[in-house]
Design an enzyme around this catalytic site. Structure first.
Site, PDB file in Angstrom:
ATOM      1  N   LYS A 206       0.911  -1.341  -0.136  1.00 59.16           N
ATOM      2  CA  LYS A 206      -0.007  -0.107   0.002  1.00 59.16           C
ATOM      3  C   LYS A 206       0.715   1.082  -0.087  1.00 59.16           C
ATOM      4  O   LYS A 206       2.146   1.293   0.399  1.00 59.16           O
ATOM      5  CB  LYS A 206      -0.947  -0.094   1.039  1.00 59.16           C
ATOM      6  CG  LYS A 206      -0.369  -0.145   2.641  1.00 59.16           C
ATOM      7  CD  LYS A 206       0.031   1.177   3.159  1.00 59.16           C
ATOM      8  CE  LYS A 206       0.896   1.311   4.386  1.00 59.16           C
ATOM      9  NZ  LYS A 206       1.455   2.436   5.030  1.00 59.16           N
TER      10      LYS A 206
ATOM     11  N   ASP B 228      -2.098  -1.524   9.991  1.00 57.74           N
ATOM     12  CA  ASP B 228      -2.329  -1.868   8.376  1.00 57.74           C
ATOM     13  C   ASP B 228      -2.958  -2.889   8.020  1.00 57.74           C
ATOM     14  O   ASP B 228      -3.324  -3.072   6.796  1.00 57.74           O
ATOM     15  CB  ASP B 228      -0.991  -1.487   7.884  1.00 57.74           C
ATOM     16  CG  ASP B 228      -0.479  -0.272   8.037  1.00 57.74           C
ATOM     17  OD1 ASP B 228      -1.187   0.870   8.205  1.00 57.74           O
ATOM     18  OD2 ASP B 228       0.685   0.035   7.846  1.00 57.74           O
TER      19      ASP B 228
HETATM   20  O1  C5P Z   1       0.092  -1.090  14.622  1.00 53.38           O
HETATM   21  P1  C5P Z   1       1.544  -1.383  14.542  1.00 53.38           P
HETATM   22  O2  C5P Z   1       1.931  -2.519  15.170  1.00 53.38           O
HETATM   23  O3  C5P Z   1       1.759  -1.588  12.960  1.00 53.38           O
HETATM   24  O4  C5P Z   1       2.013  -0.128  14.951  1.00 53.38           O
HETATM   25  C1  C5P Z   1       3.566   0.223  15.083  1.00 53.38           C
HETATM   26  C2  C5P Z   1       3.792   1.428  15.896  1.00 53.38           C
HETATM   27  O5  C5P Z   1       3.649   2.346  15.261  1.00 53.38           O
HETATM   28  C3  C5P Z   1       2.955   1.404  17.155  1.00 53.38           C
HETATM   29  O6  C5P Z   1       3.597   0.707  18.272  1.00 53.38           O
HETATM   30  C4  C5P Z   1       2.915   3.075  17.322  1.00 53.38           C
HETATM   31  O7  C5P Z   1       4.118   3.292  18.006  1.00 53.38           O
HETATM   32  C5  C5P Z   1       3.011   3.376  16.223  1.00 53.38           C
HETATM   33  N1  C5P Z   1       1.421   3.743  15.594  1.00 53.38           N
HETATM   34  C6  C5P Z   1       0.768   4.838  16.356  1.00 53.38           C
HETATM   35  N2  C5P Z   1      -0.239   5.026  15.927  1.00 53.38           N
HETATM   36  C7  C5P Z   1      -0.840   4.418  14.630  1.00 53.38           C
HETATM   37  C8  C5P Z   1      -0.346   3.252  14.243  1.00 53.38           C
HETATM   38  C9  C5P Z   1       0.924   2.951  14.661  1.00 53.38           C
HETATM   39  O8  C5P Z   1       1.478   5.548  17.323  1.00 53.38           O
HETATM   40  N3  C5P Z   1      -1.918   4.824  14.391  1.00 53.38           N
END
Ligand code: C5P
Length: 300
Positions: A9, A139
């Site tokens: 994406k 994602d």
């Molecule tokens: O959800 P995911 O594990 O992909 O997110 C990785 C990191 O990115 C999270 O630990 C956070 O620090 C940050 N993040 C965030 N806000 C979001 C998505 C991700 O702060 N909406």
């Protein structure tokens, strides 16, 4: 055995609100699935082992143990179904750059959920899989759907959007990755310093233009609120973005938390030329041609 192809994406808009109490950030984002794919094959085992093998883009640097999101996806799926006895051999063929802001790891997780659901004959619906996907990463749910979609919450709450037309993209890969949590952390520091003011509002006119499929209308509206933070952590990306613009891109933007840079082109011929020209820019490991939006996962 089951094989699935899952797209990567690019975020046409990534609008980021201030940090929440739980450390995440509320987003208003427009995802577009693009034609770089991960291919996931799942073959059921007679024992309860989960084994992973990866080939292609960046795979030599990825651990294939329990820390890998693909393995975590298989483990979580069998756990949620109370089936610790299920085992699988997973093969992932990668095209999406690793740690590049294009959700390659999330695409692997989405592919594992779909392929294992079939191979293990669990019979879960897409909405049920989407709930498990959201536990694995912000994602991952989008990659079960594809096309164009608005993401809110952490990015996991999705609303499908029209997906007309075909945008021609060039992606410039960087020689090193960027950690998503570190980019969000730098975003917070910049907000504290007053270097930026978090604001996740996107006007309906901008959203409408971004969903039009018309490159000339999309180009001026591309937006990534994480870009200033990614550029502070990886200043050479500014040179890459400039190289794409001087080669004729309609617009240039960092993908998600970076460091992959995306160039929107007027047509396929221009994109083919730009891909060659930008490949020789300093701090560019290679370029990839792609188009979007593309449909979500395809069972092979
Ligand atoms: O959800 P995911 O594990 O992909 O997110 C990785 C990191 O990115 C999270 O630990 C956070 O620090 C940050 N993040 C965030 N806000 C979001 C998505 C991700 O702060 N909406």
């Amino acid at each position: 055995m089951s094989s699935v192809r899952v797209p990567g994406k690019v975020n046409l808009a990534l609008c980021v609100a201030p940090r929440r109490a739980d450390g995440y950030h509320d987003l208003y984002t427009l995802f577009q699935a693009v034609s770089l794919h991960e291919e996931v094959t799942a073959l059921a085992r007679v024992d309860a082992e989960i084994r992973l093998q990866m080939t292609g883009e960046g795979s030599e640097e990825l651990p294939c143990d329990r820390t890998n999101l693909a393995v975590r996806a298989a483990r979580l799926l069998r756990e949620r179904n109370c089936r610790p006895d299920l085992g699988v051999d997973l093969l992932v063929r990668k095209q999406v750059p690793m740690a590049g802001g294009m959700a390659g790891g999330s695409a692997d997780a989405a592919g594992v959920l779909l392929a294992c659901n079939q191979t293990w004959q669990l019979g879960l619906s897409r909405p049920e899989l989407s709930g498990i996907a959201a536990e694995l990463g912000s994602d991952v749910p989008f990659l079960l759907f594809g096309g164009n979609a608005v993401g809110t919450g952490r990015g996991e709450r999705l609303r499908p959007m029209p997906a007309p037309g075909r945008l021609e993209w060039v992606f410039a890969l960087a020689p090193r990755g960027l950690s998503t949590p570190l980019v969000y952390q730098r975003f917070d520091e910049m907000a504290e310093r007053g270097t930026l003011v978090p604001n996740a509002d996107l006007s309906l006119q901008s959203l409408d233009a971004l969903c039009s499929g018309d490159a000339a209308r999309v180009a001026p509206e591309l937006r990534n609120d994480l870009q200033p933070a990614a550029l502070e952590l990886y200043p050479e990306l500014a040179t890459t973005l400039a190289a794409g613009l001087s080669a004729g891109a309609l617009s240039a933007i960092v993908c998600g938390s970076g460091p992959t840079c995306a160039f929107l082109c007027a047509d396929a011929d221009q994109a083919d030329r730009l891909a060659v020209e930008v490949a020789s820019a300093p701090e560019v490991r290679g370029t990839r041609r792609a188009h979007g939006p593309v449909p979500g996962p395809e069972v092979l």
